[in-house]
Design a protein around this motif. Structure first.
Motif, PDB file in Angstrom:
ATOM      1  N   SER A   1       5.953 -45.479 -11.765  1.00 16.79           N
ATOM      2  CA  SER A   1       6.265 -44.781 -10.498  1.00 16.79           C
ATOM      3  C   SER A   1       7.015 -43.406 -11.032  1.00 16.79           C
TER       4      SER A   1
ATOM      5  N   ALA B   1       5.906 -51.676 -12.502  1.00 13.36           N
ATOM      6  CA  ALA B   1       5.714 -50.911 -10.946  1.00 13.36           C
ATOM      7  C   ALA B   1       6.905 -49.640 -11.119  1.00 13.36           C
TER       8      ALA B   1
ATOM      9  N   SER C   1       4.632 -48.523  -4.572  1.00 13.33           N
ATOM     10  CA  SER C   1       4.517 -48.776  -5.923  1.00 13.33           C
ATOM     11  C   SER C   1       4.116 -50.059  -6.498  1.00 13.33           C
TER      12      SER C   1
ATOM     13  N   MET D   1       8.907 -46.518  -0.916  1.00 12.28           N
ATOM     14  CA  MET D   1       8.080 -46.010  -1.973  1.00 12.28           C
ATOM     15  C   MET D   1       8.099 -47.003  -3.044  1.00 12.28           C
ATOM     16  N   THR D   2       9.101 -47.925  -3.261  1.00 10.11           N
ATOM     17  CA  THR D   2       9.211 -49.010  -4.317  1.00 10.11           C
ATOM     18  C   THR D   2       8.236 -50.060  -4.074  1.00 10.11           C
TER      19      THR D   2
ATOM     20  N   ARG E   1       6.108 -39.902 -11.086  1.00 13.69           N
ATOM     21  CA  ARG E   1       6.857 -38.744 -10.304  1.00 13.69           C
ATOM     22  C   ARG E   1       7.243 -37.387 -11.199  1.00 13.69           C
TER      23      ARG E   1
ATOM     24  N   LEU F   1      14.005 -43.876  -6.151  1.00 14.12           N
ATOM     25  CA  LEU F   1      12.803 -44.105  -5.377  1.00 14.12           C
ATOM     26  C   LEU F   1      13.382 -44.774  -3.942  1.00 14.12           C
TER      27      LEU F   1
ATOM     28  N   TRP G   1       0.283 -50.478  -8.105  1.00 15.74           N
ATOM     29  CA  TRP G   1       0.327 -50.840  -9.534  1.00 15.74           C
ATOM     30  C   TRP G   1      -0.403 -52.331  -9.942  1.00 15.74           C
TER      31      TRP G   1
END
Length: 344
Positions: free
Chosen positions: A316, A312, A296, A292-293, A320, A288, A300
């Motif tokens: 994720s 999280a 996420s 995106m981290t 995915r 990720l 979440w």
């Protein structure tokens, strides 16, 4: 056959995702423990696989992983219970120190000609009895944690019982849905690696934090070490979450000098373990991007609360696997979330 406009497909997909996330949020008290139990079962799956390879009975393949996780959970709950009980008895003793700190800050601001309206209102509004209310709130939160832990244990036992059958079903379904089965297997492997590496370095960071706090004389170092371990699973902002409570307590107990030393110690430990050493072991196993981290973490946490922040990354990875990796035509999406160009 006419296809729908791409913009419409994207809007409908976003709307469906929002509805699904809000639906999960409404049942977060159930969904959170379910996800936590699932992640724990994935974490100990190699133990079950090793027992299966040795030809041991199925009941042993279920009991051993369950007992391993149960022992870890009971240890964590025990540490948390003792530490929170000590904290609730310690907080009210700092009422006078807090008043003195506000008065000193007010005097310092007046010396340099700064406005003191905010400090004056804080000093007037401060009520020492609120520390007792905070302590009661901590105890109430502890009761909630214990209740959730009981649900997690029950779910964990059920999932451990079903794990051997689930593994056989996934293996049998590989011929019909190979992409989905491979995606789920990759998700489980990445989740385990993330959990193992994060736990090892979390324990290392927590041990160093406890040692530093003990040397500086900050109260309840074990509690703050436990917090550092849990915060290690929270991407991007975990360090700040672990730093703030012991820093404030150091300020009340030992003054500004102790607070500064705590900040320096935490910063040095975090830079060495998380910035220099951890990436060499974890690498790009998560798959990720930094953006995106962080997204996420926001999503979440909104959906599941604090537990969502801790889970999280595994959540994720699961999303995915189900939505992107299982679709052969979604190579562009894989590149988007992982930051790696697709293989030509």
């Amino acid at each position: 056959m006419n296809t729908l406009p791409r913009a419409l497909v994207i809007l409908v997909g976003i709307a469906g995702a929002v509805i699904a996330l809000y639906g999960i949020r409404e049942v977060a008290s159930i969904a959170g423990p379910v996800v936590l139990a699932l992640v724990l079962v994935i974490a100990v799956a190699p133990v079950r696989g090793w027992l299966h390879a040795k030809g041991l009975p199925v009941w042993l393949q279920v009991a051993v992983p369950f007992l391993v996780v149960l022992l870890v959970l009971l240890s964590m709950v025990g540490i948390l219970t003792i530490s929170v009980t000590q904290l609730t008895s310690l907080l009210p003793t700092y009422a006078s120190e807090f008043e003195q700190l506000l008065a000193a800050a007010q005097q310092w601001a007046a010396t340099y000609g700064l406005g003191t309206d905010v400090l004056e209102r804080a000093l007037e509004a401060f009520d020492p009895s609120r520390l007792f209310e905070l302590a009661q709130g901590l105890l109430g939160s502890l009761i909630g944690v214990l209740s959730a832990s009981f649900l997690v244990v029950v779910l964990l036992l059920a999932m451990c019982l079903d794990a051997p059958v689930t593994a056989r079903i996934l293996t049998a379904g590989e011929e019909r849905r190979p992409q989905l089965v491979r995606a789920l297997a990759t998700c489980a492997r990445k989740t385990r690696r993330y959990l193992i590496v994060s736990t090892i370095f979390g324990l290392l960071t927590a041990a160093l934090d406890v040692l530093a706090l003990s040397l500086l004389g900050v109260p309840l170092p074990l509690l703050w070490g436990f917090l550092a371990l849990i915060a290690n699973y929270i991407p991007n902002i975990g360090f700040v979450i672990a730093l703030l409570p012991p820093t404030m307590l150091a300020l009340l107990d030992g003054g500004v000098r102790t607070m500064v030393l705590v900040i320096i110690a935490y910063s040095v430990i975090n830079v060495v373990t998380q910035s220099f050493i951890l990436p060499k072991f974890l690498g790009d196993a998560v798959g990720l991007t930094t953006t995106m981290t962080f997204l996420s973490l926001l999503v979440w946490t909104f959906v599941l609360g604090p537990l969502g922040a801790i889970l999280a990354i595994p959540l994720s990875l699961l999303a995915r696997a189900l939505l992107i990796d299982s679709d052969p035509s979604a190579t562009w999406a894989q590149a988007l979330v992982s930051g790696r160009l697709p293989d030509r």
